[in-house]
Design an enzyme around this catalytic site. Structure first.
Site, mmCIF file in Angstrom:
data_model
loop_
_atom_site.group_PDB
_atom_site.id
_atom_site.type_symbol
_atom_site.label_atom_id
_atom_site.label_comp_id
_atom_site.label_asym_id
_atom_site.label_seq_id
_atom_site.Cartn_x
_atom_site.Cartn_y
_atom_site.Cartn_z
ATOM 1 N N TRP A 155 0.892 -1.153 0.000
ATOM 2 C CA TRP A 155 0.000 0.000 0.000
ATOM 3 C C TRP A 155 0.934 1.207 0.000
ATOM 4 O O TRP A 155 1.616 1.480 0.979
ATOM 5 C CB TRP A 155 -0.897 -0.007 1.242
ATOM 6 N N ASN B 124 7.143 -2.483 6.036
ATOM 7 C CA ASN B 124 5.853 -1.844 6.287
ATOM 8 C C ASN B 124 6.108 -0.694 7.252
ATOM 9 O O ASN B 124 6.768 -0.880 8.269
ATOM 10 C CB ASN B 124 4.888 -2.856 6.932
#
Ligand code: F6R
Length: 614
Positions: free
Chosen positions: A75, A101
């Site tokens: 993302w 992340n």
């Protein structure tokens, strides 16, 4: 946000990594990538923009063999969602492979420093600084593990990182800095796994350890070593996960979102199990450990969450005030932490976060913790990051939710908060036992009521076929149904990309009514409650200005048909439970509109299931 998986063992790594990523795709789906390491000290990396099936297609062309590797589903935070920015990232000479992340807050400084030293960067990401930093320390004589530890200490912000190196292809190093998503270590038989989330490794093991911020783990097929932030070896507790009836299969459903909407009757039963039976009232002490004395002392409740969980918090405020008689407030977690709220030592903070990973909510919780204020968190699972900060966790027990739009976790949070308000009311004696018994009896009928709502879905398909081209929607409600109006608007925006606003109906005349014309459908929650007449007035005002009104109305309301354009019936229910009942038709509206518009229902654009960055 991003999903991470790593494997080291004796089986072929590629299918295991792809399988893990398919269970993590809901965490991010802008791009994906995998590195497979082979014993001859090389690795093959595949990266592709777009969803996981693009990566799968790529790996099918040339299947890399090797018994260890790592994978990532992204993302995007820094840098466009393209192949170059997809993870894994590598160092200048392609010796390392890194998945990440979080956000490396000092990446610009680090990138400058490393570029000055001759490192060549390929991507626009903050993540790529990590392999270069490790490479730098290895060039200066550090071993792979030492270099990774040194690199970890230089990175600012909240990050979860997994690193592998050609020199030691069966070794994985994972570390965390701050509260960015989880890192779970899974103990298999002659194999070890690391992942950002439990579903990715459940098929291989149910014995796990959680890495805490500042900790690092070195995994090999038959061993794992943990280190604290000072580099000292530490022992970590192993948790054996209960056999959760998690099903990652859609079964006969076309989408997870619809499956999860339809699972609500059973999920609510699971949520309430053991919480409605105690003579003393609801929660047992191993579920919620607050003494009567402690409950009586609560002077104020502060509730916080984000998105759908914030809407649950908003509703809980009303229940805590009206049922438990406790002054209550809510706030968006990301606003709360910066507003210096006034809380005394008898305040109780309740955070709502189904994932238990939302960065803003975790930060708000840390803020509360630093003030020594007691706090409870509501999460879908125990052992989340939020659980580690809160004094207690109330598990909402919705079962795994894969669709990015929260549906069953919303209603399960609501029933848990409702039961909690009754429990507090009984302990504080703000509600009579017989009144509480009535509320509880009705709560036990909720699964049946929702089951009934779920039986007639063709009406939503019909509405979608008429209004799917509308570009704007209004959702109106009052009292208990105001947060539901906000939730209805959020759900529609999120999955069908139709602009929608939720308002308390009384606010209409103060501005929003100027938006109304025949092109803007209005969805109005009009239960037969104390505010019924007032809701009808608003609807009349909207109709006089040409609005198309879709009413969510009680079964017993025999006047409504003449006053609006479409009626969706819901069972008659008390005022306080009506928001839970009414939220289900709104979920179905969003779902069927999204399907009609050809949207990717389970993975709407730009979203991720857990928002682990601020
Ligand atoms: C909406 C949605 C989001 C989440 C929000 C908080 O459908 O899913 O708005 O509710 O990101 O997530 P949690 O509850 O995991 O803290």
């Amino acid at each position: 946000m991003c999903g991470i998986i790593g494997y080291t063992g004796y089986s072929q790594a590629l299918p295991i990594l792809l399988d893990g990523l398919s269970k993590l795709e809901y965490r991010g789906y802008d791009s994906a990538g995998i590195s497979v390491f082979s014993k001859d000290q090389t690795h093959t990396t595949y990266r592709s923009a777009g969803k996981l099936h693009e990566l799968k297609r790529l790996t099918e062309r040339s299947k890399a063999t090797g018994v260890s590797g790592l994978g990532h589903t992204r993302w995007a935070t820094h840098g466009e969602a393209n192949t170059i920015n997809a993870h894994p990232h590598s160092d200048t000479y392609g010796n390392l492979s890194v998945v990440h992340n979080g956000i490396v807050e000092n990446y610009l400084d680090l990138k400058q420093e490393l570029t000055n030293k001759g490192h060549l960067f390929n991507s626009d990401t903050d993540s790529e600084t990590i392999p270069h930093l490790i490479e730098h320390y290895m060039k200066n004589g550090a071993s792979f593990e030492e270099a990774t530890e040194k690199g970890a200490s230089r990175i600012k912000g909240a990050n979860a990182v997994v690193v592998m190196c050609n020199d030691q292809p069966d070794k994985i190093v994972a570390f965390r800095t701050g509260n960015a998503g989880g890192v779970i270590i899974g103990y298999g038989t002659n194999e070890m796994l690391v992942a950002s989330d439990i579903p990715a490794i459940l098929g291989y093991t149910n014995t796990i350890s959680h890495l805490l911020p500042g900790e690092l783990a070195i995994l090999e097929p038959n061993s794992v070593e943990f280190k604290d932030r000072d580099g000292n070896s530490i022992e970590k507790e192993k948790t054996v996960l209960a056999n959760d009836p998690i099903s990652l299969a859609k079964g006969d459903y076309r989408h997870f979102m619809l499956k999860e909407i339809c699972e609500q009757p059973n999920a609510i039963i699971a949520s309430l199990m053991g919480r409605l039976s105690s003579e003393e009232g609801l929660f047992s002490s191993d579920d919620l450990n607050l003494t009567v004395k402690e409950i009586k002392k609560i002077s104020k409740i502060m509730l916080a969450g984000m998105g759908t969980s914030l809407h649950a918090a908003m509703l809980a405020r009303l229940w805590m005030e009206r049922i438990a008689g406790i002054p209550s407030e809510w706030d968006n977690s990301s606003e709360f932490r910066y507003r210096e709220p006034i809380l005394d030592k008898n305040s109780l903070f309740i955070s709502v976060s189904q994932s238990g990973e939302t960065a803003d909510t975790l930060a708000a919780m840390e803020e509360v913790k630093s003030k020594n204020i007691s706090q409870i968190t509501l999460c879908n699972y125990l052992n989340t990051q939020a659980s580690r900060i809160a004094d207690q966790t109330l598990q909402i027990r919705a079962g795994l939710e894969v669709g990015v739009a929260a549906t069953k976790t919303f209603t399960c949070s609501l029933v848990t908060l409702y039961a909690l308000a009754i429990y507090f009311g009984l302990q504080k004696e703000t509600i009579e036992k017989n009144e509480a018994a009535k509320l509880i009896e009705e709560l036990t009928r909720l699964p049946e009521m929702i089951g009934k709502i779920l039986t007639n879905q063709s009406q939503y398909q019909k509405l979608a076929s008429i209004y799917h081209n509308s570009s704007d929607f209004l959702f109106l409600g009052r009292g208990y149904n105001y947060p539901v109006a906000l939730e209805g608007a959020l759900k529609l925006k999120e999955v069908s990309y139709i602009h929608a606003e939720g308002y308390p109906a009384g606010e209409m005349k103060h501005g929003p009514i100027s938006l109304i014309d025949e092109s803007m459908p209005v969805v109005a929650m009009i239960p037969k409650d104390a505010l019924y007449e007032k809701m009808l007035n608003t609807v009349n005002e909207a109709k006089s200005r040409g609005a198309i009104v879709i009413a969510i109305a009680s079964e017993s309301d025999d006047e409504i048909e003449q006053k609006v354009d479409h009626v969706i019936r819901v069972p008659d229910v008390s005022d306080s439970l009506s928001p839970i009942v009414n939220s289900v038709p709104l979920q179905l509206i969003s779902y069927y509109f999204a399907v009609r518009r050809g949207c990717d229902v389970d993975q709407p654009r730009n979203l991720a299931k857990s928002v682990t960055v601020e």
